[in-house]
Design an enzyme around this catalytic site. Structure first.
Site, mmCIF file in Angstrom:
data_model
loop_
_atom_site.group_PDB
_atom_site.id
_atom_site.type_symbol
_atom_site.label_atom_id
_atom_site.label_comp_id
_atom_site.label_asym_id
_atom_site.label_seq_id
_atom_site.Cartn_x
_atom_site.Cartn_y
_atom_site.Cartn_z
ATOM 1 N N HIS A 73 1.089 -6.900 -0.205
ATOM 2 C CA HIS A 73 2.421 -6.872 -0.843
ATOM 3 C C HIS A 73 3.501 -7.108 0.217
ATOM 4 O O HIS A 73 4.389 -7.942 0.028
ATOM 5 C CB HIS A 73 2.612 -5.513 -1.542
ATOM 6 C CG HIS A 73 4.016 -5.254 -2.002
ATOM 7 N ND1 HIS A 73 4.416 -5.400 -3.312
ATOM 8 C CD2 HIS A 73 5.122 -4.843 -1.321
ATOM 9 C CE1 HIS A 73 5.701 -5.103 -3.414
ATOM 10 N NE2 HIS A 73 6.151 -4.754 -2.220
ATOM 11 N N GLU A 74 3.411 -6.382 1.342
ATOM 12 C CA GLU A 74 4.427 -6.528 2.400
ATOM 13 C C GLU A 74 4.382 -7.937 2.984
ATOM 14 O O GLU A 74 5.426 -8.550 3.209
ATOM 15 C CB GLU A 74 4.237 -5.479 3.496
ATOM 16 C CG GLU A 74 4.371 -4.028 3.034
ATOM 17 C CD GLU A 74 5.673 -3.730 2.307
ATOM 18 O OE1 GLU A 74 6.672 -4.445 2.525
ATOM 19 O OE2 GLU A 74 5.694 -2.782 1.489
ATOM 20 N N HIS A 77 6.223 -10.491 0.949
ATOM 21 C CA HIS A 77 7.691 -10.499 1.004
ATOM 22 C C HIS A 77 8.212 -11.616 1.914
ATOM 23 O O HIS A 77 9.328 -12.092 1.742
ATOM 24 C CB HIS A 77 8.234 -9.142 1.466
ATOM 25 C CG HIS A 77 8.400 -8.169 0.340
ATOM 26 N ND1 HIS A 77 9.050 -8.509 -0.833
ATOM 27 C CD2 HIS A 77 8.013 -6.878 0.198
ATOM 28 C CE1 HIS A 77 9.046 -7.466 -1.648
ATOM 29 N NE2 HIS A 77 8.417 -6.457 -1.054
ATOM 30 N N GLU A 134 10.160 -8.082 -5.702
ATOM 31 C CA GLU A 134 9.076 -7.105 -5.721
ATOM 32 C C GLU A 134 7.938 -7.566 -6.642
ATOM 33 O O GLU A 134 6.767 -7.339 -6.348
ATOM 34 C CB GLU A 134 9.593 -5.733 -6.184
ATOM 35 C CG GLU A 134 10.588 -5.099 -5.227
ATOM 36 C CD GLU A 134 10.011 -4.880 -3.823
ATOM 37 O OE1 GLU A 134 8.795 -4.656 -3.697
ATOM 38 O OE2 GLU A 134 10.789 -4.945 -2.868
ATOM 39 N N ASP A 138 4.109 -8.058 -5.767
ATOM 40 C CA ASP A 138 3.045 -7.341 -6.488
ATOM 41 C C ASP A 138 1.988 -8.309 -7.028
ATOM 42 O O ASP A 138 0.788 -8.105 -6.837
ATOM 43 C CB ASP A 138 3.630 -6.539 -7.658
ATOM 44 C CG ASP A 138 4.319 -5.257 -7.196
ATOM 45 O OD1 ASP A 138 4.155 -4.884 -6.013
ATOM 46 O OD2 ASP A 138 5.018 -4.639 -8.013
ATOM 47 N N HIS A 197 12.764 -2.455 -7.728
ATOM 48 C CA HIS A 197 11.355 -2.294 -8.074
ATOM 49 C C HIS A 197 11.260 -1.979 -9.567
ATOM 50 O O HIS A 197 12.048 -1.178 -10.075
ATOM 51 C CB HIS A 197 10.715 -1.132 -7.309
ATOM 52 C CG HIS A 197 10.826 -1.247 -5.815
ATOM 53 N ND1 HIS A 197 11.961 -0.898 -5.132
ATOM 54 C CD2 HIS A 197 9.935 -1.691 -4.892
ATOM 55 C CE1 HIS A 197 11.756 -1.112 -3.830
ATOM 56 N NE2 HIS A 197 10.537 -1.594 -3.663
ATOM 57 N N ARG A 203 4.728 -1.911 -12.721
ATOM 58 C CA ARG A 203 4.232 -2.534 -11.485
ATOM 59 C C ARG A 203 2.723 -2.717 -11.617
ATOM 60 O O ARG A 203 2.164 -3.668 -11.085
ATOM 61 C CB ARG A 203 4.581 -1.682 -10.264
ATOM 62 C CG ARG A 203 6.079 -1.636 -10.040
ATOM 63 C CD ARG A 203 6.442 -1.081 -8.698
ATOM 64 N NE ARG A 203 6.060 -1.996 -7.620
ATOM 65 C CZ ARG A 203 6.382 -1.813 -6.346
ATOM 66 N NH1 ARG A 203 7.080 -0.754 -6.005
ATOM 67 N NH2 ARG A 203 6.020 -2.669 -5.434
HETATM 68 ZN ZN LIG Z 1 8.158 -4.555 -1.702
#
Ligand SMILES: [Zn+2]
Length: 237
Positions: A73-74, A77, A134, A138, A197, A203
């Protein structure tokens, strides 16, 4: 007040110094993590390395669904709608071809439409535009973590644990990291107006509904509540 003054002075003093690329903007005991676009850096504090995200003796399926997803996920980004406008050194540069950018935007819009459809209460929808960064992280992060899990398995077959296959364990491990106390609908609606988020529940739902492997793992069929036709599933990266 003195602590705030000190911190404020610490931040202002940075203007006269070279950029400290080793600096963390989160403490080691935070159960969280972040990606910095200007430093092209993922930071995972030590406190993240515990259940439900990571457990040294847990099955790979659970760890890849938890910490593996978090890391992916990071990383994603760096390639979300904002991050994809910066190069590897943190400079704002358009590095995609116009054709790729147009395709990326088209897929991002499909993802915005997907989250706009989710309803917290009759008439109160999520804001797909606000949460797009986000939601990209995800949806793509979950696909990348699943690829990594398959690579880790290699030729081995995954053990069946508590009646769940490895594939099911991966998605259950992911969903478990989002377990939280229910909040009042009004609080959720307020949060949806300002938070970048999506609420925890969405999510999970939003990300898994875009994964072909999820449909195979749980034999999700047309007519099931979480079914999205193949053509409507968003694949960004
Ligand atoms: Zn994030």
């Amino acid at each position: 007040m003195r602590a705030r003054e000190l911190l404020s002075r610490f931040e202002i003093d940075k203007l006269s110094r070279a950029v400290d690329r080793e600096e963390w903007t989160m403490s080691p005991q935070s159960v969280n993590g972040y990606y910095s676009v200007s430093r092209n850096q993922v930071v995972l504090p030590a406190a993240l390395l515990q259940p439900p995200y990571f457990q040294a003796d847990a099955d790979d399926a659970v760890n890849y669904g938890g910490l593996g997803f978090f890391i992916a996920h990071e990383l994603t980004h760096a390639f979300d709608r904002a991050g994809s406008q910066y190069d590897g050194t943190g400079k704002r540069v358009e590095w995609m071809t116009p054709k790729d950018r147009a395709e990326f935007e088209q897929r991002a819009h499909a993802l915005i439409a997907q989250y706009n459809r989710y309803e917290l209460a009759p008439g109160d929808h999520l804001n797909g535009e606000l949460t797009i960064g986000e939601n990209i992280a995800d949806t793509s992060g979950l696909a990348i973590a699943h690829d990594a899990y398959r690579m880790a398995l290699g030729q081995r077959s995954a053990p069946v644990l508590d009646g769940f296959t490895g594939e099911q364990g991966f998605y259950l491990g992911f969903a478990r990291t989002w377990a939280s106390e229910p909040i009042r609908t009004q609080a959720a609606i307020t949060q949806a107006l300002a938070d970048t988020h999506a609420p925890d529940r969405y999510r999970v739902l939003g990300a898994v509904e875009n994964q072909d492997a999820f449909y195979r793992a749980f034999q999700v069929k047309e007519g099931d509540p979480m079914f999205l036709p193949s053509a409507s599933r968003v694949r960004l990266w």
